[in-house]
Design a protein around this motif. Structure first.
Motif, short mmCIF file in Angstrom:
data_model
loop_
_atom_site.label_atom_id
_atom_site.label_comp_id
_atom_site.label_asym_id
_atom_site.label_seq_id
_atom_site.Cartn_x
_atom_site.Cartn_y
_atom_site.Cartn_z
N UNK A 49 0.85 -1.18 0.00
CA UNK A 49 0.00 0.00 0.00
C UNK A 49 0.89 1.24 0.00
N UNK A 50 0.32 2.36 -0.35
CA UNK A 50 1.10 3.60 -0.39
C UNK A 50 1.41 4.09 1.02
N UNK B 278 5.99 7.06 -5.15
CA UNK B 278 5.21 5.86 -5.48
C UNK B 278 4.49 5.98 -6.82
N UNK B 279 4.47 7.18 -7.40
CA UNK B 279 3.89 7.34 -8.74
C UNK B 279 4.67 6.51 -9.76
N UNK B 280 5.98 6.45 -9.58
CA UNK B 280 6.84 5.68 -10.49
C UNK B 280 7.28 4.34 -9.88
N UNK B 281 7.58 4.33 -8.60
CA UNK B 281 8.16 3.14 -7.98
C UNK B 281 7.12 2.17 -7.40
N UNK B 282 5.86 2.57 -7.38
CA UNK B 282 4.81 1.70 -6.86
C UNK B 282 4.67 1.83 -5.35
N UNK B 283 3.61 1.24 -4.78
CA UNK B 283 3.35 1.32 -3.34
C UNK B 283 4.53 0.78 -2.53
N UNK C 73 8.64 -1.77 5.31
CA UNK C 73 8.60 -2.76 6.39
C UNK C 73 9.84 -3.65 6.40
N UNK C 74 10.47 -3.83 5.23
CA UNK C 74 11.69 -4.64 5.16
C UNK C 74 12.86 -3.94 5.84
N UNK C 75 12.76 -2.64 6.03
CA UNK C 75 13.75 -1.84 6.77
C UNK C 75 15.18 -2.08 6.31
N UNK D 72 11.71 -10.44 1.25
CA UNK D 72 11.09 -10.30 -0.08
C UNK D 72 10.40 -8.95 -0.30
N UNK D 73 9.95 -8.31 0.75
CA UNK D 73 9.30 -7.02 0.61
C UNK D 73 10.24 -5.93 0.13
#
Length: 190
Positions: free
Chosen positions: A30-31, A68-73, A79-81, A87-88
């Motif tokens: 999600x964004x 996030x407009x280009x790189x996605x949510x 969360x992967x920090x 995988x996130x």
């Protein structure tokens, strides 16, 4: 030969791993907003804010989601920090890791209606697999065109013969700033 209990344990473990994979796959990012991105990517965010795309992101509908407009949510990435084994971490779209034709399609998904791009697919740059990102930089580009360098320097980065020709006594007045490459050439085809 294994006993029946160990076969059941192996089967149960396989089911759990498969189920865990399905649950993970069902998770969708999600964004989180540009501020979350800037938390780790402050230098990039600062440079981006000074670019044409960065300034437009404050008002343009296509860019309203900022990074996030280009790189996605980005929620799974955040969360992967920074853990590259999570995988996130790899859920962000990274145009620089795409092929030239994929990068071009990616950029043209927003810039498809620009009149100066109408001949892009039949032009010399597209035919030679040159990507938009070879000349333009969304994060650090200069001016309205988000060029990697000024127009003449951007073109001469690849066009070495023309750079050499400009040292001749008789040459186009590009070094003197009296014209640009685009004064005669459409770099986007045609």
């Amino acid at each position: 030969m294994r006993n029946p209990e160990s076969r059941i344990l192996i089967l149960a473990a396989a089911c759990l791993l498969t189920t865990a994979g399905w649950v993970r796959a069902a998770e969708t990012a999600t964004e989180v907003g540009a501020a979350a991105c800037a938390g780790c990517h402050a230098e990039t965010a600062e440079k981006f804010a000074k670019t044409f795309h960065g300034r437009k992101s404050l008002s343009a509908e296509k860019l309203k989601a900022g990074c996030e407009s280009c790189h996605g949510p980005g929620s799974l990435h955040v969360a992967a920090a920074g853990d590259k084994n999570n995988p996130g971490w790899a859920t962000m779209k990274m145009p620089k890791s795409m092929t030239a034709s994929e990068q071009n399609e990616f950029c043209l998904s927003c810039h498809k209606d620009a009149k100066h791009l109408m001949f892009w697919k039949t032009g010399a740059h597209a035919s030679n697999d040159v990507s938009c990102l070879k000349c333009h930089s969304v994060h650090e580009g200069e001016g309205r065109q988000s060029l990697v360098k000024g127009e003449t320097e951007t073109c001469l980065k690849c066009h070495a013969k023309q750079r050499t020709d400009m040292r001749l006594a008789s040459h186009h007045p590009l070094p003197e700033g009296k014209m640009q490459c685009s004064s005669c050439h459409n770099p986007h085809g045609g």
